[in-house]
Every structure is written in C-alpha cells, then in structure tokens.
Design a protein around this motif. Structure first.
Motif, PDB file in Angstrom:
ATOM      1  N   ARG A 324       0.840  -1.188   0.000  1.00  0.00           N
ATOM      2  CA  ARG A 324       0.000   0.000   0.000  1.00  0.00           C
ATOM      3  C   ARG A 324       0.878   1.242   0.000  1.00  0.00           C
ATOM      4  O   ARG A 324       1.969   1.236   0.567  1.00  0.00           O
ATOM      5  N   MET A 325       0.402   2.309  -0.661  1.00  0.00           N
ATOM      6  CA  MET A 325       1.138   3.576  -0.677  1.00  0.00           C
ATOM      7  C   MET A 325       0.238   4.659  -0.099  1.00  0.00           C
ATOM      8  O   MET A 325      -0.958   4.697  -0.401  1.00  0.00           O
ATOM      9  N   ILE A 326       0.835   5.527   0.677  1.00  0.00           N
ATOM     10  CA  ILE A 326       0.102   6.685   1.184  1.00  0.00           C
ATOM     11  C   ILE A 326       0.959   7.920   0.919  1.00  0.00           C
ATOM     12  O   ILE A 326       2.159   7.916   1.208  1.00  0.00           O
ATOM     13  N   ASP A 327       0.356   8.964   0.336  1.00  0.00           N
ATOM     14  CA  ASP A 327       1.068  10.223   0.105  1.00  0.00           C
ATOM     15  C   ASP A 327       0.392  11.320   0.915  1.00  0.00           C
ATOM     16  O   ASP A 327      -0.830  11.464   0.857  1.00  0.00           O
ATOM     17  N   VAL A 328       1.176  12.082   1.639  1.00  0.00           N
ATOM     18  CA  VAL A 328       0.631  13.261   2.319  1.00  0.00           C
ATOM     19  C   VAL A 328       0.993  14.469   1.464  1.00  0.00           C
ATOM     20  O   VAL A 328       2.172  14.748   1.245  1.00  0.00           O
ATOM     21  N   LEU A 329      -0.034  15.151   0.981  1.00  0.00           N
ATOM     22  CA  LEU A 329       0.192  16.247   0.029  1.00  0.00           C
ATOM     23  C   LEU A 329      -0.629  17.483   0.386  1.00  0.00           C
ATOM     24  O   LEU A 329      -1.711  17.375   0.963  1.00  0.00           O
ATOM     25  N   GLY A 330      -0.117  18.640  -0.010  1.00  0.00           N
ATOM     26  CA  GLY A 330      -0.834  19.889   0.211  1.00  0.00           C
ATOM     27  C   GLY A 330      -2.000  20.031  -0.757  1.00  0.00           C
ATOM     28  O   GLY A 330      -2.079  19.327  -1.766  1.00  0.00           O
ATOM     29  N   ALA A 331      -2.893  20.940  -0.416  1.00  0.00           N
ATOM     30  CA  ALA A 331      -4.125  21.126  -1.187  1.00  0.00           C
ATOM     31  C   ALA A 331      -3.848  21.477  -2.651  1.00  0.00           C
ATOM     32  O   ALA A 331      -4.688  21.231  -3.523  1.00  0.00           O
ATOM     33  N   ASP A 332      -2.673  22.040  -2.929  1.00  0.00           N
ATOM     34  CA  ASP A 332      -2.353  22.377  -4.320  1.00  0.00           C
ATOM     35  C   ASP A 332      -2.181  21.126  -5.180  1.00  0.00           C
ATOM     36  O   ASP A 332      -2.163  21.210  -6.400  1.00  0.00           O
ATOM     37  N   HIS A 333      -2.065  19.960  -4.541  1.00  0.00           N
ATOM     38  CA  HIS A 333      -1.886  18.724  -5.306  1.00  0.00           C
ATOM     39  C   HIS A 333      -3.173  17.955  -5.553  1.00  0.00           C
ATOM     40  O   HIS A 333      -3.137  16.858  -6.086  1.00  0.00           O
ATOM     41  N   ASP A 353      -3.062   5.994  -1.690  1.00  0.00           N
ATOM     42  CA  ASP A 353      -4.098   6.738  -0.951  1.00  0.00           C
ATOM     43  C   ASP A 353      -3.508   8.110  -0.706  1.00  0.00           C
ATOM     44  O   ASP A 353      -2.356   8.235  -0.323  1.00  0.00           O
ATOM     45  N   ILE A 354      -4.308   9.130  -0.942  1.00  0.00           N
ATOM     46  CA  ILE A 354      -3.806  10.489  -0.803  1.00  0.00           C
ATOM     47  C   ILE A 354      -4.411  11.156   0.431  1.00  0.00           C
ATOM     48  O   ILE A 354      -5.625  11.158   0.597  1.00  0.00           O
ATOM     49  N   VAL A 355      -3.554  11.687   1.283  1.00  0.00           N
ATOM     50  CA  VAL A 355      -4.021  12.482   2.418  1.00  0.00           C
ATOM     51  C   VAL A 355      -3.729  13.940   2.076  1.00  0.00           C
ATOM     52  O   VAL A 355      -2.575  14.317   1.924  1.00  0.00           O
ATOM     53  N   ILE A 356      -4.778  14.704   1.930  1.00  0.00           N
ATOM     54  CA  ILE A 356      -4.625  16.119   1.573  1.00  0.00           C
ATOM     55  C   ILE A 356      -4.789  16.995   2.810  1.00  0.00           C
ATOM     56  O   ILE A 356      -5.701  16.782   3.598  1.00  0.00           O
ATOM     57  N   PHE A 357      -3.882  17.948   2.959  1.00  0.00           N
ATOM     58  CA  PHE A 357      -4.080  18.924   4.035  1.00  0.00           C
ATOM     59  C   PHE A 357      -4.179  20.305   3.401  1.00  0.00           C
ATOM     60  O   PHE A 357      -3.545  20.585   2.385  1.00  0.00           O
ATOM     61  N   GLU A 358      -4.989  21.155   3.992  1.00  0.00           N
ATOM     62  CA  GLU A 358      -5.179  22.501   3.449  1.00  0.00           C
ATOM     63  C   GLU A 358      -4.040  23.410   3.891  1.00  0.00           C
ATOM     64  O   GLU A 358      -3.291  23.101   4.807  1.00  0.00           O
ATOM     65  N   PHE A 359      -3.950  24.535   3.246  1.00  0.00           N
ATOM     66  CA  PHE A 359      -2.788  25.400   3.402  1.00  0.00           C
ATOM     67  C   PHE A 359      -2.687  26.171   4.710  1.00  0.00           C
ATOM     68  O   PHE A 359      -3.689  26.479   5.347  1.00  0.00           O
ATOM     69  N   VAL A 360      -1.442  26.467   5.045  1.00  0.00           N
ATOM     70  CA  VAL A 360      -1.150  27.396   6.123  1.00  0.00           C
ATOM     71  C   VAL A 360      -0.726  28.675   5.422  1.00  0.00           C
ATOM     72  O   VAL A 360       0.202  28.666   4.620  1.00  0.00           O
ATOM     73  N   SER A 361      -1.423  29.768   5.698  1.00  0.00           N
ATOM     74  CA  SER A 361      -1.022  31.010   5.046  1.00  0.00           C
ATOM     75  C   SER A 361      -0.642  32.039   6.097  1.00  0.00           C
ATOM     76  O   SER A 361      -0.793  31.825   7.297  1.00  0.00           O
TER      77      SER A 361
END
Length: 567
Positions: A324-333, A353-361
């Motif tokens: 299994r693969m899991i990628d943690v990526l920012g919302a831009d992805h 499986d993609i884990v998306i997190f939203e941005f820190v601005s």
RNA sequence: GGUCCCGUGGCUUAGCCAGGAUAUAGCAUCGGGCUUCUAACCCGAGGGUCAAGGGUUCGAAUCCCUUCGGGAUCGCCA
C-alpha cells in the motif's frame, strides 16, 4: 482492549437479535456518554420491520445472553438505545495487560507493508511553517500505522531535477552563497535573488530550460551542479526534521527514475493505452473518462519530463515495494494527484491513498519560497523554545539551567507538533506569532506534565521504599469512579489507533491523548496515592499510576512528542 | 466562470463520510480549591439562529439544492 470488548458485544448482540427474530445488519456501535458502548440498531430495524424501535430494543435486550467471563457486563435499554457497560473483568484485564505489554499495549493488530511519502518539499530553501504541517501529519500517521502493526517505510521524495532546482543550480553560479548561514537558508537567499533576476530579464529563462535539457540527457557537469544545490538544501532540511523528531527511512531522488529508464518505459506504457496525443508539441494523456476535462501533459515540447511523469514512475516503483502507498500532500496537489491516480489506474498499476491537508497562510497572504514570503520552521522553533524556557523558569526557578533548557526544548517542540496535529487536515489555517507562541494549557505540555507527574509519584514511592515495579497487584480494589474511568480510557487506546489508522486521521489520536491526560489528572486530584491509608490500596494505586505512565508514554511516542520525567 | 475543501459560543476546535438520547473540548471571562503525591492541575458558572435560505425524513450540525464568505486549483511549475 476495547477492540476485543467490541467484538464480544457484536457477537452477543448478533445472537440476541437473531433469537429475538430479527435479521442482523449493522449494529451501529459507538461509544456514548451513557455507556461504554451503545447501539442504535433498533432504529435501523424499526424502519425495516415497521415496529416501534423501543419495543425492538426491549426484545433484543430480553434475548441477550452474556457468557461467563465476558468483558460485557450488562446490556440495558433506554428508550430505543441499547446501552452496554463493560464488566469488571474488562477493567481488571486492561490493567494487567498494560503492565505486561508495556510499550506494546494497544497495538499490533494489523499486518501489511506501507510506503508513506511525506514532506517532500522542494530543495530550494528551508522548510517553512506550511511544510511542517505535512511533516507532522505524515510522521504522526507513520507512527500510528506502525503501532497498529503495519510495516511502514517513510520516504522523502526529492525533486532533484525540476525547474526550481535548475534555477537554484544557476543561482549558485551567479550569486554569492553565504556559508555562515544554515545551508538551506542560504540556498533560499540565492534562489529568491535568481527568481527576481529572471523576472527582470526574461531572456535568461532560456538558460534554465537548457539546464533542464542537459540534466535530463545526462550531462555530467550539469548533474553535478544540480546535486550540489540539492544536497545543500537537503542537509539543512534534514537538520530541521531531526529537530522536530520527524523520521524518514529513505530519501528517494526523482532523477533515479530518469536514469534507470523507468520514466521512458512508463511513458511507453501510457502511449500503448492509446490515450496519448501530441498537443502543441507536448505529449498529453486523455483522462476524460476519469472525469478530467483537461488532458495531462507528461512530456514538454522539448522532450523533457515533468514532475508528474517522474512521479508516475516513482509510484510504479513504490507499488512494487509495498502492499500500500500513502502520500501526504498539500491542497495544491488535489488535481494533479487525482490525475496521477487515474493514469496509474489506466495502465493497471496500484494507486496511492492520498491524504490532503489545506494550506497554512500568513495574515498577508499565501507563503512563497520564490518570493521570499515565508516564516521558516527554524525561526518558529527558536522562538517557541525561548517561550518554553520562560515558562519553565517561571515554574522551576530552582532547577539548574541545563534542566530548564532540556525541558524547554522538549516542551516547545511538543507544543508545535501538537498544535499542528490536533486540527483536522481539511481546515486551512492562518499562521500568526501570537497564537503560535501561546502555550495552550491543554496541548502537549498538559499531556507531558501528566506523564511527568506519574513519573514523579513513582520515583518518590520508590525512594520511600513503598513501591517496587515487580510487585504482585490486584486491581479489583480500584473502585473509585476516577480510577475506573482512567482504566477504561486507557483501554480505548487500541480503538483510537485503529480508527485513526483506518481513516488516516492523526487528529483523532491527538484528541484522545489529551483526554487520557485529563482522566489521569482527575484521578490524581481525587484520590491520594502515596498517602493512601491501606497498604494494599496504595500498592494498587501506585500500579495504576505506573499504567498511566506507560500509556501516556505510548501516546506521546505515537505523537512523536518527548516525554520528560520531570518538568 | 468550472471543480474541490472549509464556515459550529468573543477566539480556536470535535462531531459530518455510515442522520437519532441535553452539540465536544480548549483559550478567554467570572467564582471556588495548594500545611497533603509537581496548581503547566482540579471543581463550578455564564456564553451557540451549528454561515443563510429551501428540501428529504418520524427525526438534520450531519444527506440534497441554492446563495453568501474564506482557501485551493484549472496542461508543457511542483
């Protein structure tokens, strides 16, 4: 422990439902303020068999048979709800298990291999306060999955040949590199200058394109200049990651997939699907049937590859390496990762499986390394450690400076990690110094403090010769509400690991850790331990404190947060 | 303009995917508690039109639609 309890509840209720003459389905079991676990199954059955849910619940409860020695104590009906209370045996056994399993308590119920990719920030500068959201989520998830029992390899995917790196490599030949600075910070300096220069003199962009062609065609000197740039940035980034207690098992270079031929071979496979076409000289993939209205470019018109192309090869490789693969990526992805999955699917390869997190601005807008608009993690860590030092100074002025520094380090970093991990990844956040440096009372320091308290009680008891960790114990004397509540909270450890691992949501675990500390503090305030009158009771309370120390330690370890014995 | 995510007391936030028992916690505010195992603690109080409107349902913070506000994204950057 809770997982076993839930299994027993399921089996008992399944039998009861069947013998009450209903068909079993989803039991809808969930923890409830009214019981250790509650079922709303009567609601579901009600609409199916057109009967009053309250009566259904009563019929089911009447048919319940609880076997001897069960973790299930009693099953009661409140209106349409089935409220299930755990037995004393469940409480006692939890206690015994914690003491025997120690570090392994509450985990190890899953098997399988996973490649986790996280952080993977471009080596064109230091990690900023947005990047570390990726690191903290990724590292905590890795720790959660490992506890669940998976074999997890954490990887950092290094972009060592993209446009940004070509710019950095060029920048190093144009601008002075400040060797007095941390190398990743110095890289950002020249990178920012180079971008400004390129913007002013667009004719220089052709030189960057040329470098990208050269690196891809294997030109030694160009490769060397890229490698130099990358290693300067990565070494600084690694230092920052180490400081945060974020661990990667391997750093994988994008260029490996060009040089091994994996990129050209996967491009060949994609072409073979008949989905590709040439659009203005570029090779594009048609993913309309996957819901993507626009085609995906996988080769520039000059024949060079893109991030996406190399990423496809990288995922093909990972897919062979683990189940299994899991990628943690920012919302831009979001978009690009969807296209990546679709393309992998189209050529019959496993998808991540993609884990998306939203941005820190920032209050003034989004962060950008290129424009030099960012706050570095190093800067944040320095500030938070200083703040933590002041907090320690306030509380333990008599302790040696060495102690204060050490505690400030662990508490400061814990606070950073906890603040990031406790909020659900889909919320976008705005970084501001005031909030970042405000030691929220019930954050990491609260959990660390509870652990330190437990350690300190045990230490005092050992010094007073009233406690020996090997002592035989009998948890049945622990009957106070706060004692039982603490044990039941500890028993939930496996359930929370299981849930956060299944849903890939580390914040669920973070919240649990805080509740665990809460349960310990209530126990601590409510019942005397060392000063308990009766020896047997005192010994068992000490053993309970030992349990709490073990489980709080496990929780902090799962969060990647240090557990000082004193603070 | 299209698509995705978010919008819960003054601030931060859980719950939403699998709709049901008084909507979760923290910060801040107010009140109480250290001669007793570290008070980075504990106990209590006030504070909510769950962005707005409509719909589905016996029942909606949760599902559907619309609107508003914030964030992300929309081919040869990553």
């Amino acid at each position: 422990m809770f997982l076993q309890f839930k299994e027993q509840v399921t089996s008992i209720l399944d039998d009861a439902i069947r013998s009450a003459g209903f068909e079993i389905g989803d039991l809808i079991l969930e923890p409830s303020p009214h019981a250790d676990i509650a079922s709303r199954v009567a609601f579901k059955l009600a609409s199916k068999v057109k009967q009053n849910p309250k009566e259904i619940a009563e019929k089911i409860a009447a048919a319940v048979v609880i076997p001897d020695g069960s973790y299930v104590g009693k099953i009661e009906v409140t209106g349409p709800y089935l409220n299930i209370t755990a037995s004393r045996r469940y409480v006692d056994e939890t206690f015994v298990r914690i003491r025997s399993e120690k570090k392994d308590f509450g985990g190890g119920f899953r098997t399988g291999s996973i490649v986790m990719e996280h952080t993977s920030a471009n080596p064109n500068g230091p990690l900023h306060v947005g990047h570390i959201r990726n690191s903290v989520i990724g590292d905590t998830l890795t720790r959660i999955l490992k506890r669940a029992g998976y074999d997890v390899e954490a990887q950092y995917y290094v972009n060592d040949m993209g446009r940004q790196i070509a710019i950095v490599a060029w920048a190093l030949s144009q601008f002075e590199f400040d060797t007095a600075k941390k190398s990743d910070h110095a890289i950002a300096d020249v990178y920012i200058k180079a971008n400004a220069d390129l913007e002013e003199h667009p004719e220089k962009v052709a030189g960057i394109d040329r470098r990208m062609q050269l690196v891809e065609s294997g030109d030694e000197a160009t490769i060397e200049s890229f490698d130099k740039a990358v290693s300067l940035a990565i070494s600084g980034i690694r230092e920052t990651l180490l400081r945060m207690n974020v661990h990667h098992d391997s750093f994988v270079n994008e260029s490996d997939f060009i040089r091994s031929g994996a990129v050209s071979s996967i491009v060949g496979e994609i072409k073979a699907t008949g989905r590709t076409e040439i659009d203005k000289g570029a090779l594009v993939v048609d993913l309309l049937d996957y819901g993507f209205k626009k085609t995906l470019v996988i080769q520039r018109s000059d024949g060079t590859s893109l991030y996406t192309t190399r990423d496809l090869a990288y995922h093909e490789w990972k897919g062979k390496r683990a189940e299994r693969m899991i990628d943690v990526l920012g919302a831009d992805h979001k978009l690009i990762s969807g296209q990546l999955k679709a393309t992998l699917n189209a050529i019959g390869k496993p998808e991540p499986d993609i884990v998306i997190f939203e941005f820190v601005s920032l209050p003034e807008g989004s962060m950008s390394t290129r424009r030099g608009k960012f706050i570095t993690s190093d800067e944040l860590f320095d500030q938070i450690e200083e703040q933590a030092y002041r907090e320690v100074e306030k509380r333990r002025p008599e302790m040696p400076d060495e102690f204060k520094r050490q505690v400030a380090k662990v508490v400061g970093m814990g606070a950073v990690r906890y603040d990031i991990v406790k909020v659900s990844p889909e919320k976008s956040t705005v970084f501001d110094w005031k909030t970042a440096l405000d030691f929220e009372k019930q954050g990491a320091p609260f959990i660390q403090y509870s652990n330190a308290r437990a350690c300190s009680i045990l230490k005092k008891a050992e010094d007073d010769r009233i406690w020996n960790p090997g002592t035989e114990v009998d948890p049945s004397v622990l009957v106070e509400d706060t004692e039982v509540a603490l044990i039941k909270k500890m028993a939930l450890f496996d359930k929370v690991i299981d849930q956060s691992a299944r849903e890939l949501k580390p914040h669920i675990f973070a919240i649990y850790a805080r509740e665990l500390a809460d349960a310990f503090n209530q126990f601590y305030r409510f019942v005397p331990v060392i000063s308990a009158e009766e020896e047997d009771l005192r010994t068992n309370r000490l053993a309970l404190v030992d349990c709490a120390r073990i489980v709080l330690g496990n929780a902090l370890d799962t969060l990647g947060i240090g557990a000082p014995e004193a603070m």
